[in-house]
Scaffold this motif. Structure first.
Motif, PDB file in Angstrom:
ATOM      1  N   LEU A  12      -5.059  -0.153  -9.175  1.00 20.62           N
ATOM      2  CA  LEU A  12      -5.550   1.096  -9.761  1.00 20.62           C
ATOM      3  C   LEU A  12      -5.477   1.048 -11.288  1.00 20.62           C
ATOM      4  N   ARG A  28      -2.537   5.125 -11.170  1.00 22.27           N
ATOM      5  CA  ARG A  28      -1.219   4.703 -10.696  1.00 22.27           C
ATOM      6  C   ARG A  28      -0.158   5.741 -11.061  1.00 22.27           C
ATOM      7  N   LEU A  42      -0.356   8.428  -8.573  1.00 26.51           N
ATOM      8  CA  LEU A  42       0.226   7.983  -7.302  1.00 26.51           C
ATOM      9  C   LEU A  42       1.746   8.057  -7.359  1.00 26.51           C
ATOM     10  N   GLN A  70       0.846  -1.185   0.000  1.00 22.61           N
ATOM     11  CA  GLN A  70       0.000   0.000   0.000  1.00 22.61           C
ATOM     12  C   GLN A  70       0.885   1.240   0.000  1.00 22.61           C
ATOM     13  N   GLN A 107      -3.200   3.128  -0.717  1.00 21.69           N
ATOM     14  CA  GLN A 107      -3.782   2.505  -1.908  1.00 21.69           C
ATOM     15  C   GLN A 107      -2.889   1.380  -2.427  1.00 21.69           C
ATOM     16  N   ASP A 108      -3.534   0.388  -3.015  1.00 23.42           N
ATOM     17  CA  ASP A 108      -2.810  -0.670  -3.701  1.00 23.42           C
ATOM     18  C   ASP A 108      -2.544  -0.188  -5.120  1.00 23.42           C
ATOM     19  N   PRO A 109      -1.306   0.176  -5.452  1.00 28.61           N
ATOM     20  CA  PRO A 109      -1.054   0.777  -6.768  1.00 28.61           C
ATOM     21  C   PRO A 109      -1.386  -0.137  -7.933  1.00 28.61           C
TER      22      PRO A 109
END
Length: 271
Positions: free
Chosen positions: A73, A78, A81, A64, A68-70
């Motif tokens: 996405l 991503r 991010l 994470q 967030q879990d890249p």
């Protein structure tokens, strides 16, 4: 929270068939923390930074970044991010024929339209900002030099100057002192740490200079053979733990010597 890793494994080869570069990593880094990653060559330090920056895909486990879990996405999400982070590799990929001012201003590409980026190649959009960033690393006089005219240490600091022009709130820095003498090492590390504090940005920095890590970073993570050996406040890291971390390193060499063992960082003089 900036990073959370649970049982994270990353293999050397895509597709899950290579040997593990990182194995079952558990790591949590809070926003604004400054963490040194140490360990022998081949321990997985560079792979860890690349994984945190979302440029390497984990094979298993949880990653994470900013909650967030890249890899769950969309590509666009991503990318946004990634833009919240700045990865500074040990050898920055700077185009050799490019001028330094253009190379440093490339840090603003995530903020620019395609047209702005193209125009800046011809007429740099904000040369003063590039100069100010370079000056903080002692490179103001190289603003209009070609990248291929720089020494290795100058190229390294040029890459780090990009960090100052980014909007990042997480700095991932790989061996920033490897090509620098003691005075420039002092300047460079002080600049990185003060900039991180000013932004409340997270700083994760891999280092071969063990004594520098123990003197200047409040938290130290020891990595060996892709596994975390210890993750401790610097006051709790013992000489015995350091010796075990580097035991049987190639040529039976001891941990790399400190460049700054006896000299505190003159932070105010650097910026």
């Amino acid at each position: 929270m900036t990073y959370r890793l649970e049982q994270l494994t990353v293999r050397h080869l895509a597709g899950g068939h290579g040997a593990p570069a990182l194995q079952a990593i558990d790591l949590v880094v809070a926003q604004g923390e400054q963490v040194a990653i140490i360990g022998p060559s081949g321990a997985g330090k560079t792979t860890l930074l690349a994984t945190l920056s979302c440029t390497r895909t984990p094979d298993s486990g949880v990653l994470q970044v900013f909650g967030q879990d890249p890899w769950a996405l969309s590509e666009g999400a991503r990318h946004r991010l990634r833009a919240r982070q700045c990865l500074a590799p040990q050898t920055p990929p700077l185009p050799p024929r490019q001028r330094v001012v253009t190379a440093v201003l490339a840090a603003r590409l995530p903020q620019w339209t395609l047209w702005q980026a193209l125009v800046s190649l011809v007429k740099p959009a904000d040369p003063q900002a590039a100069f100010d960033a370079l000056q903080r690393f002692g490179l103001g006089d190289k603003l209009y030099a070609r990248v291929d005219r720089l020494s290795g240490g100058e190229r390294q600091r040029c890459g780090l100057a990009r960090l100052l022009l980014s909007n990042a709130t997480a700095f991932l820095v790989d061996e920033p002192l490897s090509a620098l003498d003691p005075t420039l090492s002092q300047l460079t590390l002080a600049t990185l740490q003060q900039e991180a504090r000013a932004r409340n940005a997270t700083l994760v920095c891999s280092l071969h200079q063990v004594d520098i890590a123990r003197t200047h970073f409040p938290r130290i993570v020891g990595l060996r053979a892709g596994r975390i050996v210890f993750d401790l406040p610097r006051e709790q890291v013992s000489d015995a733990q350091i010796a075990a971390l580097y035991q049987n390193e190639a040529l039976s060499s001891p941990p790399p010597p400190a460049l700054l063992a006896d000299a505190p960082l003159a932070v105010g003089a650097c910026l």
